[in-house]
Scaffold this motif. Structure first.
Motif, PDB file in Angstrom:
ATOM      1  N   LEU A   1     -12.709   7.730   0.163  1.00 18.67           N
ATOM      2  CA  LEU A   1     -12.024   8.559  -0.839  1.00 18.67           C
ATOM      3  C   LEU A   1     -11.274   7.919  -2.061  1.00 18.67           C
ATOM      4  N   VAL A   2     -10.500   6.972  -1.629  1.00 25.98           N
ATOM      5  CA  VAL A   2      -9.892   6.158  -2.954  1.00 25.98           C
ATOM      6  C   VAL A   2     -10.997   5.845  -3.612  1.00 25.98           C
ATOM      7  N   ALA A   3     -12.054   5.251  -3.247  1.00 24.89           N
ATOM      8  CA  ALA A   3     -13.238   4.808  -4.263  1.00 24.89           C
ATOM      9  C   ALA A   3     -13.742   6.019  -4.814  1.00 24.89           C
ATOM     10  N   LEU A   4     -13.535   7.183  -4.591  1.00 22.00           N
ATOM     11  CA  LEU A   4     -14.060   8.320  -5.410  1.00 22.00           C
ATOM     12  C   LEU A   4     -13.034   8.813  -6.521  1.00 22.00           C
ATOM     13  N   GLY A   5     -11.569   8.081  -6.136  1.00 22.47           N
ATOM     14  CA  GLY A   5     -10.552   8.698  -6.957  1.00 22.47           C
ATOM     15  C   GLY A   5      -9.518   8.853  -6.275  1.00 22.47           C
TER      16      GLY A   5
ATOM     17  N   GLY B   1      -1.848  11.514  14.772  1.00 24.17           N
ATOM     18  CA  GLY B   1      -1.908  10.538  13.565  1.00 24.17           C
ATOM     19  C   GLY B   1      -2.697  11.317  12.338  1.00 24.17           C
ATOM     20  N   PHE B   2      -2.296  10.901  11.147  1.00 25.42           N
ATOM     21  CA  PHE B   2      -3.055  11.379  10.065  1.00 25.42           C
ATOM     22  C   PHE B   2      -2.579  10.363   8.656  1.00 25.42           C
ATOM     23  N   LEU B   3      -3.318  10.651   7.689  1.00 30.21           N
ATOM     24  CA  LEU B   3      -3.302  10.269   6.384  1.00 30.21           C
ATOM     25  C   LEU B   3      -2.787  11.260   5.481  1.00 30.21           C
ATOM     26  N   VAL B   4      -1.816  11.189   4.694  1.00 30.93           N
ATOM     27  CA  VAL B   4      -1.676  11.963   3.337  1.00 30.93           C
ATOM     28  C   VAL B   4      -2.278  11.471   2.328  1.00 30.93           C
TER      29      VAL B   4
ATOM     30  N   ARG C   1      -3.857   7.312  -1.760  1.00 33.75           N
ATOM     31  CA  ARG C   1      -3.515   7.283  -0.501  1.00 33.75           C
ATOM     32  C   ARG C   1      -1.991   7.383  -0.651  1.00 33.75           C
ATOM     33  N   VAL C   2      -1.254   8.307   0.102  1.00 34.36           N
ATOM     34  CA  VAL C   2       0.208   8.587  -0.158  1.00 34.36           C
ATOM     35  C   VAL C   2       1.018   8.038   0.930  1.00 34.36           C
ATOM     36  N   GLN C   3       0.466   8.296   2.392  1.00 34.11           N
ATOM     37  CA  GLN C   3       1.337   7.897   3.504  1.00 34.11           C
ATOM     38  C   GLN C   3       0.293   8.013   4.605  1.00 34.11           C
ATOM     39  N   ARG C   4       0.916   7.029   5.758  1.00 37.63           N
ATOM     40  CA  ARG C   4       0.277   6.960   7.177  1.00 37.63           C
ATOM     41  C   ARG C   4       1.334   7.584   7.801  1.00 37.63           C
ATOM     42  N   HIS C   5       0.895   8.480   8.943  1.00 35.55           N
ATOM     43  CA  HIS C   5       1.625   9.087   9.832  1.00 35.55           C
ATOM     44  C   HIS C   5       0.951   8.585  11.339  1.00 35.55           C
ATOM     45  N   GLU C   6       1.793   7.724  11.899  1.00 33.71           N
ATOM     46  CA  GLU C   6       1.333   7.154  13.328  1.00 33.71           C
ATOM     47  C   GLU C   6       1.054   8.301  14.215  1.00 33.71           C
TER      48      GLU C   6
ATOM     49  N   GLY D   1      -3.820  14.644  -8.281  1.00 32.94           N
ATOM     50  CA  GLY D   1      -2.531  14.682  -7.608  1.00 32.94           C
ATOM     51  C   GLY D   1      -2.324  15.644  -6.669  1.00 32.94           C
ATOM     52  N   ASN D   2      -3.373  16.663  -6.277  1.00 33.40           N
ATOM     53  CA  ASN D   2      -2.936  17.655  -5.088  1.00 33.40           C
ATOM     54  C   ASN D   2      -3.244  16.774  -3.794  1.00 33.40           C
ATOM     55  N   GLU D   3      -1.994  17.188  -3.064  1.00 36.22           N
ATOM     56  CA  GLU D   3      -1.952  16.473  -1.493  1.00 36.22           C
ATOM     57  C   GLU D   3      -3.021  17.026  -0.624  1.00 36.22           C
TER      58      GLU D   3
END
Length: 146
Positions: A111-115, A131-134, A118-123, A140-142
């Motif tokens: 998804l980063v390659a698509l634009g 666990g999840f990634l924000v 990455r905001v944050q990693r939750h273990e 800029g929509n989370e």
């Protein structure tokens, strides 16, 4: 009470671009032009919409019909605060531990390659969180990779 269809609407600066991102992110398809037109440009020409006003809205849908339609509309103001509502993209359902986090990381990189950003990693913090990634879409929509 009858069940109602649900549409999720995004206020944004670039409806066409953001719709394209979400189509790629979750496997949706852009809505087809109206009947009788091969392309949206042909339809908009027939409707008399000037070229500089053709990115006012866009929409996409789940090709299987299971998910809600996504609608994107241009607004004059930019995003200024954290979303009060966000999407959870289920990128690793059923996975746990390192296998889950590795799947989320791989999807995050795609998804980063698509634009996206990455905001944050939750273990993982069992039993309530596995666990999840924000992430944030190109405007800029989370959203979360879950």
């Amino acid at each position: 009470m009858d069940v109602r269809e649900l549409q999720v609407t995004f206020d944004c600066a670039d409806p066409h671009g953001l719709a394209g991102f979400w189509c790629e992110a979750i496997g949706y398809a852009c809505d087809a032009p109206p009947p009788g037109f091969d392309t949206w440009d042909a339809a908009l020409d027939a409707f008399g919409v000037p070229p500089d006003q053709r990115n006012g809205r866009s929409a996409c849908h789940d090709p299987t019909g299971a998910g809600p339609r996504l609608f994107f509309q241009v607004v004059p103001e930019g995003k200024t605060a954290k979303n009060r509502l966000h999407l959870d993209v289920r990128a690793a359902p059923g996975l746990r531990g390192e296998e889950r986090m590795a799947a989320l990381e791989a999807e995050g990189k795609r998804l980063v390659a698509l634009g996206a950003a990455r905001v944050q990693r939750h273990e993982p913090a069992p039993p309530l969180s596995h666990g999840f990634l924000v992430m944030a879409d190109p405007e800029g929509n989370e959203f979360c990779l879950d």
